[in-house]
Write an enzyme that holds these catalytic residues in place. Sequence first.
Site, PDB file in Angstrom:
ATOM      1  N   HIS A 194      -0.863   0.120   3.553  1.00 21.60           N
ATOM      2  CA  HIS A 194       0.268   0.248   4.251  1.00 21.60           C
ATOM      3  C   HIS A 194       0.824  -0.803   4.965  1.00 21.60           C
ATOM      4  O   HIS A 194       1.926  -1.252   5.293  1.00 21.60           O
ATOM      5  CB  HIS A 194       0.216   1.574   5.035  1.00 21.60           C
ATOM      6  CG  HIS A 194       0.120   2.853   4.432  1.00 21.60           C
ATOM      7  ND1 HIS A 194       0.021   4.132   5.136  1.00 21.60           N
ATOM      8  CD2 HIS A 194      -0.005   3.141   3.157  1.00 21.60           C
ATOM      9  CE1 HIS A 194       0.115   5.260   4.053  1.00 21.60           C
ATOM     10  NE2 HIS A 194      -0.050   4.409   2.996  1.00 21.60           N
ATOM     11  N   HIS A 229       6.561   7.494  -1.766  1.00 24.19           N
ATOM     12  CA  HIS A 229       5.229   7.126  -1.262  1.00 24.19           C
ATOM     13  C   HIS A 229       4.473   6.166  -2.295  1.00 24.19           C
ATOM     14  O   HIS A 229       3.577   5.046  -1.946  1.00 24.19           O
ATOM     15  CB  HIS A 229       4.360   7.879  -0.466  1.00 24.19           C
ATOM     16  CG  HIS A 229       3.236   7.560   0.192  1.00 24.19           C
ATOM     17  ND1 HIS A 229       3.283   7.028   1.572  1.00 24.19           N
ATOM     18  CD2 HIS A 229       1.975   7.401  -0.044  1.00 24.19           C
ATOM     19  CE1 HIS A 229       2.175   6.487   1.879  1.00 24.19           C
ATOM     20  NE2 HIS A 229       1.332   6.666   0.930  1.00 24.19           N
ATOM     21  N   ASP A 243       2.838   2.245  -1.805  1.00 25.86           N
ATOM     22  CA  ASP A 243       1.267   2.049  -2.089  1.00 25.86           C
ATOM     23  C   ASP A 243       1.414   1.039  -3.135  1.00 25.86           C
ATOM     24  O   ASP A 243       0.563   0.003  -3.159  1.00 25.86           O
ATOM     25  CB  ASP A 243       0.614   3.340  -2.808  1.00 25.86           C
ATOM     26  CG  ASP A 243      -0.105   4.174  -1.644  1.00 25.86           C
ATOM     27  OD1 ASP A 243       0.121   3.855  -0.451  1.00 25.86           O
ATOM     28  OD2 ASP A 243      -0.253   5.352  -1.711  1.00 25.86           O
ATOM     29  N   HIS A 277      -4.254   3.965  -6.908  1.00 28.61           N
ATOM     30  CA  HIS A 277      -4.883   2.671  -6.666  1.00 28.61           C
ATOM     31  C   HIS A 277      -5.751   1.833  -7.789  1.00 28.61           C
ATOM     32  O   HIS A 277      -5.503   0.652  -7.892  1.00 28.61           O
ATOM     33  CB  HIS A 277      -5.478   2.712  -5.230  1.00 28.61           C
ATOM     34  CG  HIS A 277      -4.534   3.246  -4.049  1.00 28.61           C
ATOM     35  ND1 HIS A 277      -3.931   2.104  -3.554  1.00 28.61           N
ATOM     36  CD2 HIS A 277      -4.820   4.042  -3.177  1.00 28.61           C
ATOM     37  CE1 HIS A 277      -3.024   2.786  -2.358  1.00 28.61           C
ATOM     38  NE2 HIS A 277      -3.640   3.755  -2.203  1.00 28.61           N
TER      39      HIS A 277
END
Length: 318
Positions: A110, A271, A275, A298
Amino acid sequence: MRRDITKLPSVSQGKPAGFYQDNSNSFLLEDSLQNSIAQTVSFRGKGMHSGREAIVHLKPAAAGLGIRFRRLDGNGPDNWVPALWDRVVRYPACTCIANEHGVSVRTVEHLMAACYATGIDNLDVEIEGEEVPILDGSAQPIVDLIESAGIVDLGEKRRVLEILKPVSYENEHRKFSFEPYDGFAVDINIYPGEYGHMPWTGDMTPAVFKQEIIGAKAWGRLKDIWLPKIVGNFLKNPILRGAGLNTAVVYAFGRPINPSGLLHANDMVRHKVLDIIGDLQLVGGDIRGKITCHSSAHVTNHAGMAALFKTADAWRWQ
């Protein structure tokens, strides 16, 4: 003089629904200068996974140094961790970077996304703790803090990574790919079970990111949060100890149960875009190319970057 990145994006005509296009030509490529913040600012809060409090100091850095983290809860000169793709270490549900001495910083994505939104590419991040605080689960508070500090250009051109040919990484149902593009664009698709297919496709610029993405919060299903929280209490490296209604959007019974609700109906995929942009900052410069991702995570983002840099003829620095 720093290029204005606050201009709101215009929605293009003739594009698919959900395709955003910024006509301000502000994607901060080779004609732009490197930036840092004008003064030191700090924030504090609890980590999403550790649940422990940390204090973060954002400090100006000289051109060419990039974004670097420094752990203050250790001794000696070995506490610096460069924010680069080849410093990523495997950790569940976040991006964690470490140096050759084993000093690590968790959940940097973030903060890295906030640097993209504000055009910051040189920054010293000093942290008293192991994990960057999650705050409200979005990048908005860090963007606001950076902008309150002021932004200065450093008189040197930004680094631009140009994608020369397609490169993909695939693992079961997940896929992450790069391809040439005149600008920077993303095509992100997630499939969160009963919520169906959620896409976000379009030109990505700091202006678009600030308008469409930065307020989208981390999210998860209630059933997928509480069990890891309980099990994590018995692990050396806990996860989701800091997750809750103040740090994420929690879904149960087919809807978010947070009193504040959602900013947008498709905040889940927004969101994910946040990321991905944060993770892509670890290439060490701006990207000229298009990113396509299905079922983002991720670990997929990290593997996609590794696949790109292993393909020497697929990229070049401008």
